[in-house]
Write an enzyme that holds these catalytic residues in place. Structure first.
Site, short mmCIF file in Angstrom:
data_model
loop_
_atom_site.label_atom_id
_atom_site.label_comp_id
_atom_site.label_asym_id
_atom_site.label_seq_id
_atom_site.Cartn_x
_atom_site.Cartn_y
_atom_site.Cartn_z
N SER A 228 6.37 7.34 4.45
CA SER A 228 5.27 6.97 5.32
C SER A 228 3.90 7.24 4.69
O SER A 228 3.53 6.63 3.72
CB SER A 228 5.46 7.71 6.64
OG SER A 228 4.70 7.16 7.66
N ASP B 79 -1.34 1.57 -7.16
CA ASP B 79 -1.91 0.22 -7.21
C ASP B 79 -3.31 0.21 -7.82
O ASP B 79 -3.72 -0.76 -8.47
CB ASP B 79 -1.98 -0.38 -5.80
CG ASP B 79 -0.63 -0.88 -5.32
OD1 ASP B 79 0.36 -0.74 -6.07
OD2 ASP B 79 -0.55 -1.41 -4.20
N LYS C 107 9.41 3.75 3.99
CA LYS C 107 9.03 3.53 5.39
C LYS C 107 7.66 2.86 5.42
O LYS C 107 6.64 3.50 5.21
CB LYS C 107 8.98 4.83 6.17
CG LYS C 107 8.59 4.64 7.63
CD LYS C 107 8.60 5.95 8.39
CE LYS C 107 8.21 5.72 9.85
NZ LYS C 107 6.80 5.44 10.03
#
Length: 545
Positions: free
Chosen positions: A289, A300, A314
């Site tokens: 999460s 990223d 998740k």
């Protein structure tokens, strides 16, 4: 407040008030109203006519939770007591005994007393089995018995517990318990700082920032943040933690929902602490999460090197919705997407197998995305580390030993056999490991691997069909073969299991803080992190700097 982690029905009177919520709701409004009316009528007639006395509150609680269980494990109903626990998870504060507790049959097991909190001050140890709280026998109390040990500050709670076969009585004085998001930070060497981020409650970014600034003041020129085992928490805290390392107005996460108002883009909103300091993030299969938002966003943005094993996967976002009578619904409202556009949700809860379990996205179906500097990353199965370490993945046999308390129970006995170990780093000799294996046999430990459970279920089915005597010999032969394989796996995975035993032993004598201190110089993921940070060329090569 958005979280990304785990009574009453009223027939609508003014339908027009609901018709503007959304097109999909408007289209389904008659069906929803119809089903509510059917359920209300059924519930009323059931309680009125059932042959025995019913508990309407208990029936409703089970009915609602059963309905939500068909969706995903994160969409849940909270009764009044559940709401209190949910608030504790988000704030990190409550009044209680300060210990991790699990229930096993008719006992509450102390899994870990937190240092200098009431349970610890009262002398409770991991492995103690609480059988009575005040006048209440745990065996007779079917609700959440841990609630009996919460209350006003300075309340005295009498408990009775079993330790190594001996029954002991003591009193615990309840006190405020503050659960830290950052339970430990320190320096691995002169230039490398280490921060453990255990959860994302309301103080997570504040505590992480304080730890980072203190480490920098102490001379740290690079940092490792440990998200292993972090189940997640508050989305905004994940964004704020990323903000410590990336500039203002950087997109960290986007949420997408069928309801437009839940479609949001979350950007950093503050000035960062340090956008240049070399950074390593540690993750494993229990990092979920909000942990995946932090690791995924920094990956990223090519801001950190991710090390460890693939995270949980998740990619769902929940929001609490207040209901009547102090109850609450925590409902999945959207999916989140990292800056590159990937959703890392591993399980598809809209598709179930024949056993009703959500289907996992297959690796061949993962989609490729690009980081800011052009590195290829994938969606669909958690955050894949830049450097994957095979030894960090828990084997099936080790997972069974952890899940079913094989290691925990052995270390409890070890602790009382070795009372003077103190701050000494334990070692597990071949003799100790042999003793551990014999302990498992003596205690008739059940590994409950999927194969073992399937075999036991086969026998149970055979008994129902009166075929058990027919297959008894074959069953025993298969069971013996399986146990032989399990014993071989204990030997094959000795190093992994020994490390888990050492971790548990250290916690018994030195608490969680001692375990983190031990990790600084002995943990393989941390060692790899330090190695990468020490090699500037490798670090820059991974991030395409």
């Amino acid at each position: 407040m958005i979280s990304i982690s785990k009574k009453k029905f009223l027939i609508p009177i003014a339908a027009s008030a609901f018709l503007f919520v959304s097109v999909s709701f408007k289209d389904d409004f008659f069906e929803i109203a119809k089903q509510i009316e059917i359920f209300t009528t059924l519930f009323k007639e059931l309680n009125k006519n059932y042959v025995d006395e019913t508990n309407p509150g208990d029936l409703m609680d089970k009915a609602v939770k059963g309905m939500l269980a068909s969706l995903d494990p994160y969409t849940v109903y909270f009764n009044e007591q559940d709401v209190l626990r949910f608030k504790i998870n988000n704030t990190g504060e409550y009044t209680g005994i300060g210990a991790l507790i699990t229930r096993k049959e008719d006992k509450l097991i102390i899994k870990e007393p937190y240092k200098n909190f009431p349970a610890d001050k009262a002398g409770l140890k991991a492995g103690d089995e609480i059988i009575q709280i005040g006048d209440v026998l745990i065996a007779d109390f079917k609700d959440d018995a841990s609630q009996l040990m919460k209350g006003a500050k300075n309340t005295k709670v009498a408990i009775k517990y079993i330790r190594q076969g001996k029954t002991i009585t003591t009193n615990i004085i309840l006190d405020e318990v503050a659960i830290k998001s950052v339970p430990f930070y320190g320096k691995i060497d002169d230039k490398t700082g280490y921060i453990v981020l255990a959860q994302f409650n309301q103080k997570a970014s504040q505590e992480t920032k304080e730890a980072l600034e203190k480490l920098k003041t102490a001379g740290a020129e690079r940092v490792i943040i440990d998200l292993r085992g972090n189940p997640g928490g508050l989305l905004n805290e994940a964004v704020n933690i990323c903000n410590l390392f990336v500039p203002k107005n950087e997109i960290i996460v986007t949420t997408k929902s069928k309801i437009e108002k839940h479609n949001n883009t979350y950007k950093t909103s503050r000035e960062p602490v340090d956008t240049e300091i070399p950074l390593v993030i540690l993750v494993n299969g229990s990092s979920a999460s909000a942990s995946e938002i932090v690791s995924g966003a920094l990956q990223d943005l090519d801001r950190a090197v991710i090390i460890g094993s693939r995270s949980f996967g998740k990619g769902l976002v929940q929001r609490p919705v207040d209901l009547t009578y102090g109850t609450q619904l925590k409902v999945t409202i959207s999916r989140y997407y990292t800056p590159s556009g990937r959703c890392i949700q591993a399980l598809d809860y809209s598709r179930k197998d024949k056993n009703g379990k959500a289907i996992k996205t297959e690796e061949k179906n993962y989609n490729a995305f690009k980081t800011r500097k052009g590195r290829t990353v994938y969606d669909g199965g958690g955050i894949q580390p830049d450097i994957e370490l095979e030894e960090t993945k828990l084997s099936a046999i080790a997972n069974a030993l952890v899940k079913n308390d094989g290691i925990f129970n052995y270390v409890t006995r070890y602790y009382y056999k070795n009372p003077t170990l103190g701050n000494t780093i334990p070692t597990i000799s071949d003799s100790d490991y042999g003793d551990f294996k014999q302990f498992l046999i003596t205690q008739k430990f059940n590994f409950d691997t999927e194969t073992e459970l399937a075999l036991k279920n086969t026998l149970a089915t055979a008994k129902k069909e009166n075929l058990d005597e027919t297959i008894a010999l074959e069953y025993q032969q298969l069971l013996a073969a399986l146990q032989k394989i399990e014993n071989a796996l204990l030997d094959k995975n000795k190093k992994e299991i020994t490390n888990l035993m050492i971790d548990e032993i250290i916690k018994r004598y030195q608490y969680q803080e001692g375990l983190y201190q031990y990790y600084l110089n002995n943990n393989s993921e941390i060692k790899k992190g330090v190695s990468v940070l020490n090699n500037s060329a490798e670090y820059k090569s991974i991030l395409k700097m």
